[in-house]
Design an enzyme around this catalytic site. Structure first.
Site, mmCIF file in Angstrom:
data_model
loop_
_atom_site.group_PDB
_atom_site.id
_atom_site.type_symbol
_atom_site.label_atom_id
_atom_site.label_comp_id
_atom_site.label_asym_id
_atom_site.label_seq_id
_atom_site.Cartn_x
_atom_site.Cartn_y
_atom_site.Cartn_z
ATOM 1 N N ALA A 65 0.866 -1.183 0.000
ATOM 2 C CA ALA A 65 0.000 0.000 0.000
ATOM 3 C C ALA A 65 0.901 1.230 0.000
ATOM 4 C CB ALA A 65 -0.897 -0.021 1.236
ATOM 5 N N GLY A 109 0.621 -5.038 1.146
ATOM 6 C CA GLY A 109 -0.593 -5.084 0.328
ATOM 7 C C GLY A 109 -0.363 -5.763 -1.014
ATOM 8 N N GLU A 112 -0.841 -9.318 -0.284
ATOM 9 C CA GLU A 112 -2.271 -9.519 -0.003
ATOM 10 C C GLU A 112 -3.104 -9.458 -1.283
ATOM 11 O OE1 GLU A 112 -2.042 -6.409 2.995
ATOM 12 O OE2 GLU A 112 -2.897 -7.799 4.452
ATOM 13 N N GLU A 132 4.689 -4.988 7.312
ATOM 14 C CA GLU A 132 3.998 -3.861 7.950
ATOM 15 C C GLU A 132 4.504 -3.579 9.356
ATOM 16 O OE1 GLU A 132 2.533 -6.364 6.318
ATOM 17 O OE2 GLU A 132 1.007 -5.577 4.945
HETATM 18 C C1 HXC Z 1 5.132 4.252 -1.374
HETATM 19 C C2 HXC Z 1 7.034 3.231 -2.173
HETATM 20 C C3 HXC Z 1 6.627 2.005 -1.633
HETATM 21 C C4 HXC Z 1 5.378 1.953 -0.926
HETATM 22 C C5 HXC Z 1 8.509 1.716 -2.622
HETATM 23 N N1 HXC Z 1 8.207 3.016 -2.775
HETATM 24 N N2 HXC Z 1 7.581 1.077 -1.916
HETATM 25 N N3 HXC Z 1 6.283 4.345 -2.051
HETATM 26 N N4 HXC Z 1 4.681 3.105 -0.825
HETATM 27 N N5 HXC Z 1 4.893 0.822 -0.396
HETATM 28 C C6 HXC Z 1 8.953 4.041 -3.502
HETATM 29 C C7 HXC Z 1 10.217 4.462 -2.768
HETATM 30 O O1 HXC Z 1 9.924 5.414 -1.780
HETATM 31 C C8 HXC Z 1 11.020 5.037 -3.916
HETATM 32 O O2 HXC Z 1 10.566 6.335 -4.193
HETATM 33 C C9 HXC Z 1 10.664 4.150 -5.089
HETATM 34 O O3 HXC Z 1 9.446 3.509 -4.718
HETATM 35 C C10 HXC Z 1 11.684 3.049 -5.324
HETATM 36 O O4 HXC Z 1 11.915 2.373 -4.108
HETATM 37 P P1 HXC Z 1 13.380 2.172 -3.474
HETATM 38 O O5 HXC Z 1 13.187 1.940 -2.027
HETATM 39 O O6 HXC Z 1 14.300 3.278 -3.874
HETATM 40 O O7 HXC Z 1 13.833 0.830 -4.232
HETATM 41 P P2 HXC Z 1 14.767 -0.338 -3.686
HETATM 42 O O8 HXC Z 1 15.967 0.245 -2.984
HETATM 43 O O9 HXC Z 1 14.983 -1.221 -4.848
HETATM 44 O O10 HXC Z 1 13.917 -1.086 -2.556
HETATM 45 C C11 HXC Z 1 12.729 -1.774 -2.943
HETATM 46 C C12 HXC Z 1 11.895 -2.146 -1.697
HETATM 47 C C13 HXC Z 1 11.653 -0.871 -0.839
HETATM 48 C C14 HXC Z 1 12.637 -3.200 -0.859
HETATM 49 C C15 HXC Z 1 10.603 -2.743 -2.201
HETATM 50 O O11 HXC Z 1 11.139 0.159 -1.692
HETATM 51 C C16 HXC Z 1 10.692 -1.075 0.281
HETATM 52 O O12 HXC Z 1 11.026 -1.640 1.334
HETATM 53 N N6 HXC Z 1 9.469 -0.576 0.107
HETATM 54 C C17 HXC Z 1 8.441 -0.597 1.144
HETATM 55 C C18 HXC Z 1 7.857 -1.982 1.275
HETATM 56 C C19 HXC Z 1 6.798 -2.050 2.362
HETATM 57 O O13 HXC Z 1 7.068 -1.730 3.528
HETATM 58 N N7 HXC Z 1 5.626 -2.433 1.969
HETATM 59 C C20 HXC Z 1 4.462 -2.560 2.891
HETATM 60 C C21 HXC Z 1 3.715 -1.275 2.911
HETATM 61 S S1 HXC Z 1 2.478 -1.300 4.129
HETATM 62 P P3 HXC Z 1 11.572 7.553 -4.451
HETATM 63 O O14 HXC Z 1 10.658 8.722 -4.619
HETATM 64 O O15 HXC Z 1 12.465 7.608 -3.272
HETATM 65 O O16 HXC Z 1 12.292 7.164 -5.700
HETATM 66 C C22 HXC Z 1 1.210 -2.112 3.436
HETATM 67 C C23 HXC Z 1 -0.052 -2.173 4.288
HETATM 68 C C24 HXC Z 1 -0.978 -3.184 3.768
HETATM 69 O O17 HXC Z 1 1.261 -2.596 2.360
HETATM 70 C C25 HXC Z 1 -2.287 -3.091 4.460
HETATM 71 C C26 HXC Z 1 -3.395 -2.649 3.587
HETATM 72 C C27 HXC Z 1 -3.325 -2.954 2.179
#
Ligand code: HXC
Length: 258
Positions: A65, A109, A112, A132
């Site tokens: 998400a 998400g 999911e 999360e």
């Molecule tokens: C918003 C995101 C994002 C996310 C990545 N980005 N995941 N933006 N929401 N979930 C953005 C980063 O900020 C970045 O933007 C760009 O995408 C590229 O990501 P990087 O981190 O630079 O890439 P990389 O180093 O290759 O790392 C990839 C990654 C990492 C390991 C996937 O991005 C990451 O850990 N993302 C978050 C994953 C996460 O925590 N997901 C769960 C979310 S909570 P910029 O602008 O800096 O280039 C969730 C709740 C679910 O999903 C419940 C309800 C559905």
């Protein structure tokens, strides 16, 4: 129909939806989810479509998400806005099969969303996680419920509590994905499978999906009873007669979807 964050294509009887928000690894915001729900509903209502495929990019199915959006929300925003329920729950009411073709990250998400589909086929670079907890929150689109049913309680606890990533090999071993294919062949393999499903009788395929899904919601005796009623009802379909006569006459079946 024009879309901001998805691409939609028809390939014969297969409806293909590609998540297309590459700058943020297909992070799932409201607009994107509205578009996914609308495209799935559109294909579900389209007589010419027999199976759907949901995919992302080689790097990310979806990285979760949209964290930037969630960081701004308060309780009243999510409660009054019916966050997640409004534009994720309709996916579980789609009646035709949906295959998730997952390459790269399927996180939070993203994992999911893949689990909301009926079959997950993964590329060999796929990575699944429920991270999360690292953000001070928890899975909110079914992760704590669907993951234990797919991979066992121990592994689901491990993933949701430690936030570790599961690679494609482990995901297949654990039963989360039905098979793993080389990245370069992911889409062609998934489309081939979707075409096979779409070549069968649509109402029968829908009954099979409904019956398998019922196993998640009922006890065994009730589930088998439900299956038996649907099985009996296939005897009223023209396609059941066609399928059986085609076998006996040693020719391919020509299903009319009725
Ligand atoms: C918003 C995101 C994002 C996310 C990545 N980005 N995941 N933006 N929401 N979930 C953005 C980063 O900020 C970045 O933007 C760009 O995408 C590229 O990501 P990087 O981190 O630079 O890439 P990389 O180093 O290759 O790392 C990839 C990654 C990492 C390991 C996937 O991005 C990451 O850990 N993302 C978050 C994953 C996460 O925590 N997901 C769960 C979310 S909570 P910029 O602008 O800096 O280039 C969730 C709740 C679910 O999903 C419940 C309800 C559905």
């Amino acid at each position: 129909m024009s879309h901001q964050y998805i691409l939609v294509q028809k390939k014969d009887r297969v409806g293909l939806i590609t998540l297309n928000r590459p700058a943020v690894l297909n992070a799932l915001n409201d607009t994107l989810m509205d578009e996914v729900c609308a495209a799935l509903a559109h294909f579900d209502a389209d007589e010419e479509i027999g199976c759907m495929v949901l995919t992302g990019s080689d790097k990310a199915f979806a990285a979760g998400a949209d964290i930037g959006v969630m960081a701004q929300y308060g309780l009243m925003d999510v409660y009054k806005g019916d966050y997640i329920t409004r534009n994720w729950a309709p996916i579980s009411r789609i009646r035709k099969p949906i295959i998730a073709a997952v390459a790269g990250y399927a996180l939070g998400g993203g994992c999911e969303l893949a689990m909301l589909c009926d079959i997950i086929i993964a590329a060999d670079n796929a990575k699944f996680a429920q991270p999360e907890v690292k953000l001070g929150t928890m899975p909110g689109a079914g992760g704590t419920q669907r993951l234990p049913r797919a991979v066992s309680k121990a592994k689901a606890m491990d993933m949701c509590l430690s936030a570790r990533m599961m690679d494609a090999t482990e995901a297949e071993r654990a039963g989360l994905v039905s098979r793993v294919v080389p990245l370069a062949q992911l889409l062609s393999e998934v489309i081939k499978t979707a075409e096979t499903i779409a070549s069968y009788s649509l109402p029968i395929v829908m009954m099979i999906k409904e019956a398998v899904n019922r196993s998640y919601e009922t006890g065994l005796a009730e589930g088998v009873h439900f299956e038996r009623r649907l099985f009996y009802s296939t005897f009223a379909s023209e396609d059941q007669k066609e399928g059986m006569h085609a076998f006996l006459e040693k020719r391919p079946a020509h299903f009319q979807h009725k």
